[in-house]
Design a protein around this motif. Sequence first.
Motif, PDB file in Angstrom:
ATOM      1  N   LEU A 607      10.541  13.770  -7.771  1.00 39.76           N
ATOM      2  CA  LEU A 607       9.853  12.543  -8.198  1.00 39.76           C
ATOM      3  C   LEU A 607       8.703  12.275  -7.251  1.00 39.76           C
ATOM      4  CD1 LEU A 607      10.206  10.366 -10.388  1.00 39.76           C
ATOM      5  CD2 LEU A 607      11.646   9.100  -8.760  1.00 39.76           C
ATOM      6  N   ALA A 608       7.474  12.538  -7.691  1.00 41.08           N
ATOM      7  CA  ALA A 608       6.321  12.310  -6.815  1.00 41.08           C
ATOM      8  C   ALA A 608       5.788  10.911  -7.071  1.00 41.08           C
ATOM      9  CB  ALA A 608       5.248  13.358  -7.070  1.00 41.08           C
ATOM     10  N   LEU A 609       6.226   9.989  -6.235  1.00 45.67           N
ATOM     11  CA  LEU A 609       5.779   8.594  -6.376  1.00 45.67           C
ATOM     12  C   LEU A 609       4.942   8.204  -5.177  1.00 45.67           C
ATOM     13  CD1 LEU A 609       8.981   6.743  -7.647  1.00 45.67           C
ATOM     14  CD2 LEU A 609       6.817   7.017  -8.852  1.00 45.67           C
ATOM     15  N   GLN A 610       3.784   7.556  -5.501  1.00 48.97           N
ATOM     16  CA  GLN A 610       2.984   7.021  -4.385  1.00 48.97           C
ATOM     17  C   GLN A 610       3.611   5.696  -3.987  1.00 48.97           C
ATOM     18  OE1 GLN A 610      -1.488   6.562  -4.652  1.00 48.97           O
ATOM     19  NE2 GLN A 610      -0.829   4.468  -4.310  1.00 48.97           N
ATOM     20  N   VAL A 611       3.908   5.567  -2.678  1.00 51.67           N
ATOM     21  CA  VAL A 611       4.566   4.339  -2.196  1.00 51.67           C
ATOM     22  C   VAL A 611       3.563   3.497  -1.434  1.00 51.67           C
ATOM     23  CG1 VAL A 611       6.445   3.398  -0.811  1.00 51.67           C
ATOM     24  CG2 VAL A 611       6.751   5.546  -2.041  1.00 51.67           C
ATOM     25  N   SER A 612       3.453   2.223  -1.856  1.00 47.24           N
ATOM     26  CA  SER A 612       2.555   1.297  -1.148  1.00 47.24           C
ATOM     27  C   SER A 612       3.369   0.454  -0.163  1.00 47.24           C
ATOM     28  CB  SER A 612       1.871   0.365  -2.140  1.00 47.24           C
ATOM     29  OG  SER A 612       0.977   1.067  -2.934  1.00 47.24           O
ATOM     30  N   VAL A 613       2.782   0.255   0.997  1.00 39.79           N
ATOM     31  CA  VAL A 613       3.437  -0.578   2.033  1.00 39.79           C
ATOM     32  C   VAL A 613       2.432  -1.639   2.453  1.00 39.79           C
ATOM     33  CG1 VAL A 613       4.355  -0.591   4.370  1.00 39.79           C
ATOM     34  CG2 VAL A 613       4.933   1.270   2.835  1.00 39.79           C
ATOM     35  N   THR A 639       2.980  14.310   1.586  1.00 34.35           N
ATOM     36  CA  THR A 639       1.517  14.414   1.590  1.00 34.35           C
ATOM     37  C   THR A 639       0.931  13.037   1.797  1.00 34.35           C
ATOM     38  OG1 THR A 639       1.733  14.355  -0.792  1.00 34.35           O
ATOM     39  CG2 THR A 639       1.140  16.463   0.187  1.00 34.35           C
ATOM     40  N   PRO A 640      -0.115  12.934   2.619  1.00 41.31           N
ATOM     41  CA  PRO A 640      -0.661  11.632   2.968  1.00 41.31           C
ATOM     42  C   PRO A 640      -1.052  10.828   1.729  1.00 41.31           C
ATOM     43  CG  PRO A 640      -1.569  13.315   4.380  1.00 41.31           C
ATOM     44  CD  PRO A 640      -0.769  14.034   3.330  1.00 41.31           C
ATOM     45  N   GLY A 641      -1.473  11.496   0.702  1.00 44.52           N
ATOM     46  CA  GLY A 641      -1.931  10.784  -0.479  1.00 44.52           C
ATOM     47  C   GLY A 641      -0.829  10.006  -1.174  1.00 44.52           C
ATOM     48  N   LEU A 642       0.410  10.284  -0.829  1.00 40.08           N
ATOM     49  CA  LEU A 642       1.509   9.565  -1.459  1.00 40.08           C
ATOM     50  C   LEU A 642       1.804   8.249  -0.754  1.00 40.08           C
ATOM     51  CD1 LEU A 642       4.077  12.321  -2.511  1.00 40.08           C
ATOM     52  CD2 LEU A 642       2.552  10.980  -3.932  1.00 40.08           C
ATOM     53  N   LEU A 643       1.135   8.015   0.394  1.00 38.77           N
ATOM     54  CA  LEU A 643       1.340   6.741   1.110  1.00 38.77           C
ATOM     55  C   LEU A 643       0.104   5.890   0.915  1.00 38.77           C
ATOM     56  CD1 LEU A 643       3.123   5.047   3.019  1.00 38.77           C
ATOM     57  CD2 LEU A 643       1.858   6.082   4.930  1.00 38.77           C
ATOM     58  N   CYS A 644       0.336   4.635   0.504  1.00 37.88           N
ATOM     59  CA  CYS A 644      -0.782   3.705   0.349  1.00 37.88           C
ATOM     60  C   CYS A 644      -0.479   2.479   1.186  1.00 37.88           C
ATOM     61  CB  CYS A 644      -0.936   3.330  -1.133  1.00 37.88           C
ATOM     62  SG  CYS A 644      -2.166   2.029  -1.400  1.00 37.88           S
ATOM     63  N   LEU A 645      -1.439   2.106   2.029  1.00 37.24           N
ATOM     64  CA  LEU A 645      -1.238   0.915   2.855  1.00 37.24           C
ATOM     65  C   LEU A 645      -2.038  -0.202   2.250  1.00 37.24           C
ATOM     66  CD1 LEU A 645      -1.431   2.497   6.418  1.00 37.24           C
ATOM     67  CD2 LEU A 645       0.584   2.014   5.023  1.00 37.24           C
ATOM     68  N   GLU A 646      -1.337  -1.338   2.016  1.00 39.66           N
ATOM     69  CA  GLU A 646      -2.019  -2.486   1.411  1.00 39.66           C
ATOM     70  C   GLU A 646      -2.341  -3.483   2.500  1.00 39.66           C
ATOM     71  OE1 GLU A 646       0.153  -4.134  -1.845  1.00 39.66           O
ATOM     72  OE2 GLU A 646       0.280  -2.217  -2.927  1.00 39.66           O
ATOM     73  N   ILE A 647      -3.618  -3.891   2.527  1.00 41.27           N
ATOM     74  CA  ILE A 647      -4.022  -4.880   3.532  1.00 41.27           C
ATOM     75  C   ILE A 647      -4.605  -6.067   2.809  1.00 41.27           C
ATOM     76  CG2 ILE A 647      -4.394  -3.274   5.428  1.00 41.27           C
ATOM     77  CD1 ILE A 647      -7.318  -3.177   4.639  1.00 41.27           C
ATOM     78  N   THR A 648      -4.419  -7.267   3.414  1.00 41.50           N
ATOM     79  CA  THR A 648      -5.016  -8.456   2.816  1.00 41.50           C
ATOM     80  C   THR A 648      -6.426  -8.595   3.348  1.00 41.50           C
ATOM     81  OG1 THR A 648      -4.202  -9.846   4.562  1.00 41.50           O
ATOM     82  CG2 THR A 648      -2.799  -9.626   2.619  1.00 41.50           C
ATOM     83  N   GLU A 649      -7.230  -9.400   2.630  1.00 39.25           N
ATOM     84  CA  GLU A 649      -8.601  -9.673   3.113  1.00 39.25           C
ATOM     85  C   GLU A 649      -8.557 -10.288   4.505  1.00 39.25           C
ATOM     86  OE1 GLU A 649     -11.370 -11.462  -0.001  1.00 39.25           O
ATOM     87  OE2 GLU A 649      -9.333 -11.831  -0.754  1.00 39.25           O
ATOM     88  N   SER A 650      -7.676 -11.333   4.609  1.00 37.84           N
ATOM     89  CA  SER A 650      -7.609 -12.039   5.899  1.00 37.84           C
ATOM     90  C   SER A 650      -7.186 -11.066   7.000  1.00 37.84           C
ATOM     91  CB  SER A 650      -6.646 -13.210   5.804  1.00 37.84           C
ATOM     92  OG  SER A 650      -5.356 -12.732   5.436  1.00 37.84           O
ATOM     93  N   GLY A 651      -6.391 -10.103   6.599  1.00 35.50           N
ATOM     94  CA  GLY A 651      -5.909  -9.105   7.559  1.00 35.50           C
ATOM     95  C   GLY A 651      -7.028  -8.469   8.326  1.00 35.50           C
TER      96      GLY A 651
END
Lengths: 794, 199
Positions: A607-613, A639-651
Amino acid sequence: MMRIQRLQTRIIVLFVALLALVQVAAFWFVNAANSRNAQAKVAEELTVGQRVFARLLEQNAEKLKMSARVLAADFAFRESIATHDTGTIASALANHGARIGAEAMVFVDLEGQVVSDTLSPGGTTRAFEYPALLKSDKNAASASMEVLDDRAFQLVAVPVLAPLPIGWVVMGFAVDDALASDLRQLTELEVSFATDGRGGRRILASTLDLREQQSLLASMPSQSNGVARLVLKIGGVDHQALVIPLDDTAQIVAVLHRSLDDAMAAFERLRNTLFLLAALSLTMSILGSVAVARNITRPLESLATAAARIEQGDYSAPVNLKRADEIGVLASSLNHMRGSIADREKRILKLAYEDPLTDLANRSRFSNELELAITQAALGDLRLTILMMDLDRFKYVNDTLGHSVGDHVLREVSARLQRTVTRAECIARLGGDEFAILVRDANDDFTDTARQIIAALEAPILYEGQPLDVGTSIGIAHYPEHGRDAQTLVRNADIAMYAAKRNKTGFATYEQHYDTSQQEHLSLLSELRRAVEHNELRLYYQPKVSLHSSHVSAVEALIRWEHPTRGLVPPAQFIPFAEHTGYIKLLTRWVIREAVRQCGEWLRSGLALQVSVNISARDLMNRELPELVAELLAQHDVTPGLLCLEITESGFMEDPAHAQKVLDRLDELGVKLSIDDYGTGYSSLSYIMKLPVQELKIDRSFISRMATDEEISTIVRSTIDLGHNLGLQVVAEGVEDLAAWDMLRTLGCDDAQGYFMSKPLEPKALAKWIRDFSGRPPTRIAAEAAASVKVLKN
Amino acid sequence: MIALRPIVGLVLLASASGAVAADLTLDIRDAAGRPVADAVVYAQPVGSAPLPRADTRATIDQVNKEFVPRVSIVQAGTQVFFPNSDNIRHSIYSFSPAKTFTTKLYSGREAAPVLFDKTGLVVLGCNIHDTMVAWVFIVDTPWFARTGADGAATLKSLPNGEYTLSAAAPSANLKPRETRVIVDGSGLVRFTIALDAGA
């Protein structure tokens, strides 16, 4: 050992000890000399006395001889002796003896036979006991000291001439106390006569009293040949004595002696005078040394007092010591020092308590002022108010436009604050863009003041003609209601400020429930720590469904806390707190680790799922984040492309420069980046363009109102277009119904996320959900979802 | 002490008979053979009746605080005169048993003569001047003499017969030494008076 600490005492002790030493030495020497002198004097007196004594005895004998001779020459005497009539002779002897004071009168004939003896009248005829006295020469008179009938006599024999010698008249003059007394007068020595006759030694005559005589007898040596010099103990007193034999056989001795005490008496007086002088000079020297010591220590004490005053920070009073000596120099040095310390302290105080940029008070000064104000307010039952404020978007200004602009903004803000809050006790810049205002003794709630401040800052600040927009959030806390000590008051004002910021109300007065949440937070901290240790945290995954294909290619990892007693704790209750306390770093670390692990697990199960954190602003400050991510990816073979980091604007708006670096680094790794909650912040798209992001997530608040609000739907549409124009994938959050789903599909949005499709699920549940629903039409999904919601509700 | 030793006697006898008289010269010497001055010698006839008392006179002058002569010999019954030739006064006394007397202070010839009527030795002194001393031998015979500086003395007109010769000196033992001698002419009797070395 006791140590003398005081200088004055030391000086006095030194002076007095030295003098006392000298005096004691002098006294000792004089005394020793006196003692020697006295002994020498007594010895000399004895020698002289001896000569005088000998001479006196001789003279006495001569006198007696003379007298005897005169008597013997008396015609009537001779005539009566010549009668050969015993009675006449005896009476003549007695009579003439009395005439010259001779106690014993003996007439001895030419054959040496005693004819008559006044001491034994009518005695039998006997040979005269001392024939040596009888000299045939008619001019000869001889004398000797003899003992007769236990008494000493000076015997003088002279021939009786008629005109040729017909015999000798022997006259005995008693050696008695009177003679001793006479001799004492002349020799100034005590005189005693003693004999070693039958029945032991005894005193024949003496100038001493009986008791002293006994003592003399006791201490006399038993035998002596010739003149002996010795020390006798008489009546407990040392006497120097001479023992002089008065006859050939030493049967009679004269003892001449003199008390050393008497001799010492004169010296005793001298010694007393000396002692008096010593005592006097010692007293004088004590007084003198006290005076000297005071003369030294008094100014020293006043210098010490002055120094102590300076030490306590009192620089007002100069040292008043007008002296020409070293102490005067020291005093004037101290004065100079006082002046320079005062100046320096003023400078240090300025540095210590003032913010050099704005000339406002700094944090220390503010704390002091607040403490002081609280103390005074407590005494006077007064009220105090503090306002805490920081500037919105200041970091952004500072980072993007440079520090000089930031400084300009801070100066301008402080100027405006000073103009606006005229009744402030203290306006301080606590650091960065943080300001605090202290107002004493005011009874209003300061909401007006807060509004005035906000209004004052609303007018754009011009920098080189360019307008800069800075907003502020203000927290208000009152003494005593919101805290009775400075720390609490500041903290509560801070809490109020964050509340204002959170609620976007501009300002807020502290309220109790802020504090209770705060309290909760505190207990959360320890519990959160435990949660990580005891593995109470879980990651739930909410799928991102493609609006184009209804396929699921990505999930967002959402943290859940399965609290053992409280059940599931929503992230809103601990994430902000974790952000505040810095605990978010650990949390993020845990989340990324778990997400990557899970991703890897899925990957291995096909199961190739991109995971957002979600990562916070603080995480963006963490330079180690990229390394951590790289390490985890490698560890779990993801693979790095499967990790997504979510940042807020204020962040990233808090410290864009820093955030940019971290994001660039992550981008280099190949990690996907996403802007979360887009639309809630103030970030400009132009800025976002510079960030290496690939995804834009439109905030749920837009999606939920999109169906009913035309304007919002326009914003959503334009945002989707804009995102696409920037080459970004656009994701909508909070899709809760089919209408939204359809609308977003129409608007060309790429992915959707929300309860309409699925709530966040456990990994296993998610896997099942994907198997079941992937690729199905959204209506079906929705129906299934609604059913599952129904099931959950049941 | 002086001792007279009548050891050597040499009597020169004058040839006489009956009432014939002779001078008898005596030579008095001490033990060392030196002549003794101021010794007295006298001769008493043996076995004859007592001789008549003399009614003679003698003089003992006082010159320069000395008795002159220092030694006299007189026959008992002699009146002795004590003229004073000094210009100071003297007071003469004697405690001797043979004649005890004393004179008052006198000068010139104020003193009455003193009768020496008993034999014996009288020692005279002056009450004022202790150094003055004189010896007076009082004998019971008219034949006596005093030695001169040569130690010689002559008994004059000594009738023949047997005599007891006596010699004495004030500086010697005051007991006269005696020896018997028969006078039958003129002759010399010599006595030797020896001074005792231990004196």
